[in-house]
Design a protein around this motif. Structure first.
Motif, PDB file in Angstrom:
ATOM      1  N   ILE A   1       0.856  -1.188   0.000  1.00 20.78           N
ATOM      2  CA  ILE A   1       0.000   0.000   0.000  1.00 20.78           C
ATOM      3  C   ILE A   1       0.890   1.235   0.000  1.00 20.78           C
ATOM      4  CG2 ILE A   1      -1.669   1.352   1.320  1.00 20.78           C
ATOM      5  CD1 ILE A   1      -2.752  -1.256   2.430  1.00 20.78           C
ATOM      6  N   SER A   2       0.686   2.090  -0.977  1.00 20.99           N
ATOM      7  CA  SER A   2       1.425   3.340  -1.032  1.00 20.99           C
ATOM      8  C   SER A   2       0.459   4.500  -0.853  1.00 20.99           C
ATOM      9  CB  SER A   2       2.152   3.482  -2.367  1.00 20.99           C
ATOM     10  OG  SER A   2       2.725   4.776  -2.456  1.00 20.99           O
ATOM     11  N   LEU A   3       0.821   5.370   0.037  1.00 23.49           N
ATOM     12  CA  LEU A   3       0.032   6.577   0.255  1.00 23.49           C
ATOM     13  C   LEU A   3       0.662   7.794  -0.402  1.00 23.49           C
ATOM     14  CD1 LEU A   3      -0.955   6.115   3.997  1.00 23.49           C
ATOM     15  CD2 LEU A   3      -2.256   5.527   1.966  1.00 23.49           C
ATOM     16  N   GLU A   4       1.712   7.562  -1.198  1.00 24.79           N
ATOM     17  CA  GLU A   4       2.432   8.676  -1.816  1.00 24.79           C
ATOM     18  C   GLU A   4       1.504   9.626  -2.565  1.00 24.79           C
ATOM     19  OE1 GLU A   4       5.754   9.826  -1.838  1.00 24.79           O
ATOM     20  OE2 GLU A   4       5.810   8.483  -0.131  1.00 24.79           O
ATOM     21  N   GLN A   5       0.602   9.087  -3.383  1.00 19.94           N
ATOM     22  CA  GLN A   5      -0.249   9.969  -4.172  1.00 19.94           C
ATOM     23  C   GLN A   5      -1.202  10.759  -3.275  1.00 19.94           C
ATOM     24  OE1 GLN A   5       0.677  10.546  -7.264  1.00 19.94           O
ATOM     25  NE2 GLN A   5       2.227   8.990  -6.874  1.00 19.94           N
ATOM     26  N   CYS A   6      -1.651  10.136  -2.190  1.00 20.49           N
ATOM     27  CA  CYS A   6      -2.476  10.871  -1.214  1.00 20.49           C
ATOM     28  C   CYS A   6      -1.663  12.026  -0.635  1.00 20.49           C
ATOM     29  CB  CYS A   6      -2.913   9.955  -0.071  1.00 20.49           C
ATOM     30  SG  CYS A   6      -3.883   8.510  -0.532  1.00 20.49           S
ATOM     31  N   CYS A   7      -0.417  11.735  -0.296  1.00 11.43           N
ATOM     32  CA  CYS A   7       0.448  12.740   0.323  1.00 11.43           C
ATOM     33  C   CYS A   7       0.834  13.837  -0.668  1.00 11.43           C
ATOM     34  CB  CYS A   7       1.686  12.077   0.899  1.00 11.43           C
ATOM     35  SG  CYS A   7       1.336  10.972   2.297  1.00 11.43           S
ATOM     36  N   HIS A   8       1.053  13.476  -1.944  1.00 11.70           N
ATOM     37  CA  HIS A   8       1.381  14.497  -2.947  1.00 11.70           C
ATOM     38  C   HIS A   8       0.255  15.522  -3.056  1.00 11.70           C
ATOM     39  CE1 HIS A   8       5.098  12.850  -4.299  1.00 11.70           C
ATOM     40  NE2 HIS A   8       4.568  11.757  -4.829  1.00 11.70           N
ATOM     41  N   ARG A   9      -0.968  15.031  -3.130  1.00 11.25           N
ATOM     42  CA  ARG A   9      -2.114  15.938  -3.244  1.00 11.25           C
ATOM     43  C   ARG A   9      -2.195  16.829  -1.992  1.00 11.25           C
ATOM     44  NH1 ARG A   9      -8.199  14.625  -5.142  1.00 11.25           N
ATOM     45  NH2 ARG A   9      -7.111  14.428  -7.101  1.00 11.25           N
TER      46      ARG A   9
END
Length: 120
Positions: free
Chosen positions: A56-64
């Motif tokens: 599970i990657s939350l990177e895209q959530c964090c980028h936004r």
């Protein structure tokens, strides 16, 4: 979901989804400037925020979320940005109670300590 590769300010590769690039564009940020605006989940702590599951990657959530923080606004805007981060993390957690707990814990930390980074 296609990922674009860009070089970050530290010289490392940074990946952005088409969704993140589109969101940035809708907020007036050119995709070439994204590495200057975002650092992912607190500068690469993705494993800490991976909800206990390396798949599970939350990177895209964090980028936004980083884009929202860079643009700033009112206290209500910050609350909305933090809610979007929480909701994204909860979607990634699915129905797993432990992962949902970790997502809420991450959101609580952002609410408690993120104010200094808000461009409001």
């Amino acid at each position: 979901m296609f990922f674009q590769r860009r070089w970050g300010t530290s010289g490392c590769r940074v990946y952005f989804s088409d969704e993140t690039i589109a969101y940035a564009a809708s907020r007036g940020i050119d995709e070439m400037n994204l590495p200057l605006v975002t650092n992912g989940c607190s500068g690469g702590r993705s494993r800490l925020y991976a909800l206990g599951d390396s798949s599970i990657s939350l990177e895209q959530c964090c980028h936004r979320h980083d884009i929202d923080y860079e643009l700033g606004g009112t206290k209500e805007d910050r609350k909305a940005a933090d809610r979007r981060l929480r909701d994204c993390a909860l979607r990634k957690a699915g129905g797993n109670a432990w992962k949902r707990f970790r997502a809420r814990l991450m959101w609580s930390a952002v609410r408690a300590f993120g104010g200094a980074y808000w461009a409001g």
